[in-house]
Scaffold this motif. Structure first.
Motif, mmCIF file in Angstrom:
data_model
loop_
_atom_site.group_PDB
_atom_site.id
_atom_site.type_symbol
_atom_site.label_atom_id
_atom_site.label_comp_id
_atom_site.label_asym_id
_atom_site.label_seq_id
_atom_site.Cartn_x
_atom_site.Cartn_y
_atom_site.Cartn_z
ATOM 1 N N ILE A 14 -13.093 -1.748 8.058
ATOM 2 C CA ILE A 14 -12.193 -2.131 6.439
ATOM 3 C C ILE A 14 -13.290 -0.994 5.514
ATOM 4 O O ILE A 14 -11.779 0.060 4.912
ATOM 5 N N LYS A 15 -14.424 -0.268 6.164
ATOM 6 C CA LYS A 15 -14.943 0.894 5.528
ATOM 7 C C LYS A 15 -14.028 2.000 5.586
ATOM 8 O O LYS A 15 -13.810 2.883 5.090
ATOM 9 N N GLU A 16 -13.978 1.937 6.551
ATOM 10 C CA GLU A 16 -12.735 2.887 7.350
ATOM 11 C C GLU A 16 -11.712 3.371 7.241
ATOM 12 O O GLU A 16 -11.361 4.335 6.696
ATOM 13 N N PHE A 17 -11.116 2.099 6.821
ATOM 14 C CA PHE A 17 -9.610 2.426 6.023
ATOM 15 C C PHE A 17 -9.584 2.245 5.170
ATOM 16 O O PHE A 17 -8.888 3.492 4.859
ATOM 17 N N TYR A 18 -10.719 1.705 4.350
ATOM 18 C CA TYR A 18 -10.948 2.483 3.299
ATOM 19 C C TYR A 18 -10.441 3.466 2.603
ATOM 20 O O TYR A 18 -10.538 3.928 1.433
ATOM 21 N N ALA A 19 -11.198 4.201 3.432
ATOM 22 C CA ALA A 19 -11.641 5.977 2.671
ATOM 23 C C ALA A 19 -10.337 6.312 2.839
ATOM 24 O O ALA A 19 -10.642 7.309 2.212
ATOM 25 N N VAL A 20 -9.718 6.612 3.771
ATOM 26 C CA VAL A 20 -8.442 7.402 3.792
ATOM 27 C C VAL A 20 -7.362 6.654 2.764
ATOM 28 O O VAL A 20 -6.433 7.483 2.435
ATOM 29 N N LEU A 21 -7.768 5.904 1.751
ATOM 30 C CA LEU A 21 -6.763 5.390 0.824
ATOM 31 C C LEU A 21 -6.946 6.229 -0.298
ATOM 32 O O LEU A 21 -8.104 6.119 -0.494
ATOM 33 N N SER A 22 -6.219 6.472 -1.265
ATOM 34 C CA SER A 22 -6.411 6.884 -2.138
ATOM 35 C C SER A 22 -6.748 6.243 -2.994
ATOM 36 O O SER A 22 -6.327 4.619 -2.944
ATOM 37 N N PRO A 23 -6.861 6.457 -4.235
ATOM 38 C CA PRO A 23 -8.104 5.832 -5.987
ATOM 39 C C PRO A 23 -6.847 4.363 -5.655
ATOM 40 O O PRO A 23 -7.269 2.990 -6.317
ATOM 41 N N GLU A 24 -5.134 4.494 -6.014
ATOM 42 C CA GLU A 24 -4.152 3.680 -6.503
ATOM 43 C C GLU A 24 -4.216 2.684 -5.548
ATOM 44 O O GLU A 24 -4.523 1.118 -5.423
ATOM 45 N N GLN A 25 -4.450 3.263 -4.024
ATOM 46 C CA GLN A 25 -4.418 1.953 -3.074
ATOM 47 C C GLN A 25 -5.187 1.123 -2.994
ATOM 48 O O GLN A 25 -5.342 0.100 -2.662
ATOM 49 N N GLN A 26 -6.877 1.869 -3.129
ATOM 50 C CA GLN A 26 -7.805 1.065 -3.060
ATOM 51 C C GLN A 26 -7.746 0.230 -3.750
ATOM 52 O O GLN A 26 -8.200 -1.102 -3.980
ATOM 53 N N LEU B 1 0.555 -1.875 -0.639
ATOM 54 C CA LEU B 1 0.345 -0.553 -0.451
ATOM 55 C C LEU B 1 0.691 1.023 -0.412
ATOM 56 O O LEU B 1 0.565 2.180 -0.316
ATOM 57 N N ALA B 2 2.294 1.152 0.510
ATOM 58 C CA ALA B 2 2.962 2.490 0.173
ATOM 59 C C ALA B 2 2.264 3.553 1.053
ATOM 60 O O ALA B 2 1.919 4.772 1.193
ATOM 61 N N LEU B 3 1.619 3.201 2.567
ATOM 62 C CA LEU B 3 0.607 4.372 3.538
ATOM 63 C C LEU B 3 1.769 5.324 3.144
ATOM 64 O O LEU B 3 3.180 5.568 3.574
ATOM 65 N N THR B 4 1.716 6.746 3.508
ATOM 66 C CA THR B 4 1.992 8.375 4.049
ATOM 67 C C THR B 4 1.877 7.902 5.733
ATOM 68 O O THR B 4 1.492 7.908 6.086
ATOM 69 N N PRO B 5 2.942 8.788 6.168
ATOM 70 C CA PRO B 5 2.871 9.019 7.525
ATOM 71 C C PRO B 5 1.728 9.364 7.481
ATOM 72 O O PRO B 5 0.695 8.931 9.273
ATOM 73 N N ALA B 6 0.262 10.326 7.142
ATOM 74 C CA ALA B 6 -0.735 10.913 7.701
ATOM 75 C C ALA B 6 -1.624 9.422 7.315
ATOM 76 O O ALA B 6 -3.137 9.283 8.555
#
Length: 150
Positions: free
Chosen positions: A121-133, A61-66
């Motif tokens: 799952i829904k809450e985490f999914y909402a913070v992801l970018s479209p590519e990460q989704q 996912l290469a998550l950002t610090p945020a």
């Protein structure tokens, strides 16, 4: 778990009365004999596999610090839905109706556990970018493990 199995699980859980299951489950679990430490070893292996899969998903996912805080909350909330091993394995001492009630109680708990996983799952999914989704869609299957498969 394939679609047919899911439908069967839902149908069985919906068909049975919740009251009878809630009353029968603690009694049946208490009556079932406890076996060796195999469930403890299985639990350790499961935890190791789960941690490995989480780390791989995190890296992909290469998550950002945020996003890290959302990831930590997501994994903690998902971990809370993982059942604790009871050590209960054998149902041979139970009658067929008792085994059926025990299975129905198990399926009801599994259905409740699955339902409790939806919101994290829904809450985490909402913070992801479209590519990460897209990555999350392809890599996260929402199940603990495959029975009989690693």
């Amino acid at each position: 778990m394939n679609t047919l199995r899911k439908s069967l699980v839902i149908a069985i859980a919906a068909t049975l009365g919740l009251g009878t299951i809630a009353v029968a489950a603690p009694t049946l679990v208490a009556q079932a004999p406890v076996t060796s430490t195999a469930s403890g070893q299985h639990g350790e292996k499961f935890a190791a596999r789960m941690a490995k899969r989480q780390a791989a998903l995190h890296d992909k996912l290469a998550l950002t610090p945020a996003q890290e805080g959302a990831w930590q909350l997501f994994t903690a909330r998902m971990q809370a839905t993982v059942p604790m091993p009871t050590g209960v394995r054998s149902a041979k001492a139970l009658t067929a109706p008792e085994r059926a009630e025990r299975k129905a109680a198990f399926l009801q708990v599994a259905q409740q556990r699955a339902a409790s996983r939806v919101q994290p799952i829904k809450e985490f999914y909402a913070v992801l970018s479209p590519e990460q989704q897209k990555i999350f869609d392809s890599k996260f299957h929402g199940r603990r493990h495959h029975h009989g498969h690693a």
